[in-house]
Design a protein around this motif. Structure first.
Motif, short mmCIF file in Angstrom:
data_model
loop_
_atom_site.label_atom_id
_atom_site.label_comp_id
_atom_site.label_asym_id
_atom_site.label_seq_id
_atom_site.Cartn_x
_atom_site.Cartn_y
_atom_site.Cartn_z
N ARG A 34 0.83 -1.25 -0.01
CA ARG A 34 -0.01 -0.07 -0.03
C ARG A 34 0.86 1.27 0.11
O ARG A 34 1.95 1.18 0.38
N ASP A 100 -3.23 4.47 2.50
CA ASP A 100 -4.18 4.24 1.19
C ASP A 100 -4.15 2.60 1.11
O ASP A 100 -3.41 1.94 1.07
N PRO A 101 -5.54 2.18 1.28
CA PRO A 101 -5.57 0.77 1.36
C PRO A 101 -5.51 0.10 0.20
O PRO A 101 -5.41 -1.19 0.08
N ASN A 112 -7.82 12.82 0.16
CA ASN A 112 -8.86 11.83 -0.32
C ASN A 112 -8.29 10.60 -0.77
O ASN A 112 -9.00 9.66 -1.04
N GLU A 113 -7.02 10.48 -1.06
CA GLU A 113 -6.43 9.29 -1.45
C GLU A 113 -6.21 8.20 -0.17
O GLU A 113 -5.87 6.91 -0.35
N TYR A 114 -6.36 8.79 0.76
CA TYR A 114 -6.05 7.83 2.17
C TYR A 114 -7.29 7.65 2.97
O TYR A 114 -7.91 8.54 3.41
N SER A 115 -7.18 6.50 3.32
CA SER A 115 -8.49 6.03 4.08
C SER A 115 -8.23 5.90 5.73
O SER A 115 -9.17 6.03 6.39
N TYR A 116 -7.02 5.64 5.81
CA TYR A 116 -6.53 5.48 7.35
C TYR A 116 -5.58 6.57 7.90
O TYR A 116 -4.87 6.84 7.15
N TRP A 117 -6.16 6.99 8.84
CA TRP A 117 -5.28 8.20 9.57
C TRP A 117 -4.85 7.89 10.85
O TRP A 117 -5.49 7.42 11.80
#
Length: 127
Positions: A34, A100-101, A112-117
């Motif tokens: 990822r 980013d998954p 908005n490219e990344y889901s986990y923070w």
């Protein structure tokens, strides 16, 4: 739910260095397939991308940190790092890691490219 845990922030003198780390709480969530990124947000400013590393280890940096910051990944430890050198007060911010998954050969510094923070870690550059 997978969580990202950051560490390494703190107070740094101008011209100094700091190294941030970000690890996944779930060992089954492998980083090397990822893309990951570091963002930062200073008081009163929007969150901005700092550096990212893709599934293929392609790296991308914001112009303001090129030549000073280095993003890297340790696949065995499932951890990413941000080495920051020659820090200035303008680098003061809360730094966030993000994942980013999906699989991608490149990476972009857009939120908005990344889901986990991660929860963020404060870096303050002051004398």
């Amino acid at each position: 739910q997978m969580q990202l845990v950051e560490s390494g922030g703190g107070l740094v003198q101008p011209g100094g260095s700091a190294r941030l780390s970000c690890a996944a709480s779930d060992s089954e969530f492998t980083f090397n397939h990822r893309s990951q990124a570091w963002f930062r947000q200073a008081p009163g400013k929007e969150r901005e991308g700092v550096a990212c590393i893709s599934s293929y280890s392609f790296t991308n940096y914001a112009e303001s940190v090129k030549g000073r910051f280095t993003v890297s990944r340790d696949n065995l430890k499932n951890t990413i790092f941000l080495q920051m050198n020659n820090l200035s007060p303008e680098d003061t911010a809360v730094y966030y890691c993000a994942v980013d998954p999906g699989f991608s050969s490149t990476c972009e510094l857009v939120t908005n490219e990344y889901s986990y923070w991660g929860q963020g870690t404060q870096v303050t550059v002051a004398s």
